[in-house]
Enzyme design. Structure first.
Site, PDB file in Angstrom:
ATOM      1  CB  SER A 215      44.165  37.989  43.963  1.00  0.00           C
ATOM      2  OG  SER A 215      43.870  36.665  43.598  1.00  0.00           O
ATOM      3  CG  ASP A 407      36.739  38.684  40.361  1.00  0.00           C
ATOM      4  OD1 ASP A 407      36.992  37.849  39.471  1.00  0.00           O
ATOM      5  OD2 ASP A 407      37.376  38.755  41.433  1.00  0.00           O
ATOM      6  CG  HIS A 460      40.715  39.052  40.321  1.00  0.00           C
ATOM      7  ND1 HIS A 460      40.017  38.450  41.348  1.00  0.00           N
ATOM      8  CD2 HIS A 460      42.023  38.743  40.535  1.00  0.00           C
ATOM      9  CE1 HIS A 460      40.857  37.805  42.139  1.00  0.00           C
ATOM     10  NE2 HIS A 460      42.082  37.971  41.670  1.00  0.00           N
TER      11      HIS A 460
END
Length: 487
Positions: A215, A407, A460
């Site tokens: 991320s 995601d 994710h």
């Protein structure tokens, strides 16, 4: 006369030795009683005239975790946890959790892991993703993750930036400046942490080192790697590669892919997409009110979704169960696992065991510092990482970028678009890769040692959703071997 004198001398010597032995014996009994009394601890102030000498423990020895509360049996690897100062005079302290490899040797590499956010705790990475343990539904016991990355490496989880998780600052000015100088300040703190940590653990100074994360660690990881490269003439760090999952790299390219992803996965209608394009993107037809309504209509559809994995269930009841769920396995994603971890890490017994929260912070541990996340500099968020990636590759640092294919927050197509923006020459075309005979995803290799990988069925947090795939990707990267291309 001479014999009489000899006898007198002999008698005196014997008498002296006898008296000395009695004194020693009485002294020994006295000391023994003092020690016995101190062990019994009768609550009275002791005789301070006798002091037992103790060996002073090193910082590393103090950080050794004897055992995690609720830890399963059969754990052979060592674990450490504690604080490392990152400025002088010391006001900022970053917390770390470190697990040695299950089968370590002097050449086993060191991997540093960051979660994103910004300001989300890497203990989430440790206990929800790639670490050796997961938390049972009761929030008190742990169970093993057989696909932990410490099967292949020594793994260091760092809670960064300061005020994330257990990391803290005693200087209010640090906190005021962090939002404005987020990326730069964080990279500098992370580098100083690494230097100080290596002094505490000098046996890792010559090891191959990899930096990994997911991320917003798409910023943390390249920026730390860049500082290492710039300062390697002064202090050598054997940085071999960086590994970033579902990364934020270039928002101007990545952000628009969210609605396209929703449309292609049946999460919005073509009419909704047409309205958005017409009222929000076309200069000649732009209408502020209609644009706002269009965006609201689309975003309302997200309320019932886990946007980090669109096919995962959402947590409906996070109440901790007194009895842990049976047949717990890392291959089944529990949508409430974050709540179990929060309960576990906020137990005083756990914090004491892992040497965390030693200053009694006025707030509880949370997976993300939402206030810091919201105040993070927009300029930092929008800064492209492409130039840094080019620089690292030019210095011989290998790069792997992987992305789960379900995601919504950072769709795989958006990350692939950033890779294409780098204008690299394709060495091996887009092709499938496999795990245990099953399709694991797709991969493509580029000149300059960059590899892009998609992960089938992952969102994710790839190691959470597909732990076997994640371990295979990681192993392939640190061993510098290609992912299996046949079933």
């Amino acid at each position: 006369m001479v014999k009489q004198q000899d006898w007198s001398v002999t008698t005196c010597v014997l008498l002296f030795l006898f008296l000395a032995s009695q004194i020693h014996c009485r002294s020994g009994i006295h000391v023994s009683k003092r020690l016995e009394g101190s062990k019994q601890g009768d609550g009275k102030s002791g005789d301070t005239s006798f002091n037992v000498l103790r060996r002073v423990l090193s910082p590393k020895e103090k950080d050794l975790i004897k055992k995690l509360p609720g830890q399963p049996s059969g754990v052979s690897f060592r674990q450490y946890g504690g604080y490392v100062p990152v400025n002088e005079p010391s006001s900022r302290f970053l917390y770390y959790y470190f697990v040695e490899a299950i089968k370590p040797n002097t050449s086993t590499p060191l991997v540093i892991w960051f979660n994103g956010g910004p300001a989300c705790s890497s203990l989430g990475g440790a206990f929800l993703e790639l670490g050796p343990f997961r938390v049972h539904s009761g929030g008190r016991k742990l169970f093993r993750n057989p696909y932990s990355w410490n099967n292949e490496a020594n793994v260091l989880f760092l809670e960064s930036p300061v005020t994330t998780g257990f990391s803290y600052s005693s200087n209010p000015i640090d906190l005021e400046e962090l939002g404005e100088k987020g990326d730069k300040a964080t990279a500098e703190d992370n580098y100083i942490f690494l230097m100080n940590w290596l002094e505490r653990f000098p046996e890792y100074k010559g090891r191959d080192i990899y930096i990994a994360g997911q991320s917003y660690a798409g910023h943390y990881v390249p920026q730390l790697a860049q500082i290492i490269i710039h300062r390697n003439k002064k202090t050598l760090v054997n940085l071999r590669g960086i590994l970033i999952g579902n990364p934020s790299l270039l928002t101007s390219i990545q952000d628009p892919y969210g609605y396209e992803f929703m449309l292609s996965h049946g999460l919005m209608s073509q009419q909704q997409m047409d309205n958005y394009n017409q009222f929000c993107l076309r200069d000649d037809l732009y209408d502020n009110d209609k644009c706002a309504l269009s965006v609201k209509t689309i975003d309302d559809a997200k309320k019932h979704l886990d946007t980090y994995n669109i096919y995962a269930p959402v947590c409906l009841n996070s109440t901790l169960s007194r009895i842990s769920k049976k047949c717990t396995t890392v291959l089944e994603v529990d949508p409430c696992s974050k709540d179990y971890l929060k309960a576990y890490l906020n137990r005083k017994k756990v914090q004491k065991a892992i040497h965390a929260n030693t200053t009694k912070l006025p707030y509880e541990w949370t997976s993300c510092n939402n206030e810091l996340t919201e105040n993070w500099s927009e300029n930092d968020r929008d800064t492209p990482m492409i130039p840094i990636l080019h620089e690292l590759m030019g210095e011989g640092v290998r790069v792997m970028i992987y992305n789960g294919d379900v995601d919504l927050e950072i769709p795989f197509a958006s990350t692939l678009a950033v890779v294409k923006e780098m204008n690299l020459t394709v060495v091996k075309e887009f092709r499938p890769w496999f795990t245990g005979g099953q399709l694991g995803g797709f991969t493509e290799d580029y000149k300059g040692n960059l590899t892009f990988v998609t992960v089938k069925g992952a969102g994710h947090s790839v190691p959470t959703d597909q732990p076997i795939h994640a371990l295979n990707i990681f192993t392939s990267f640190i061993r510098n071997t290609p992912l299996p291309h046949t079933a």
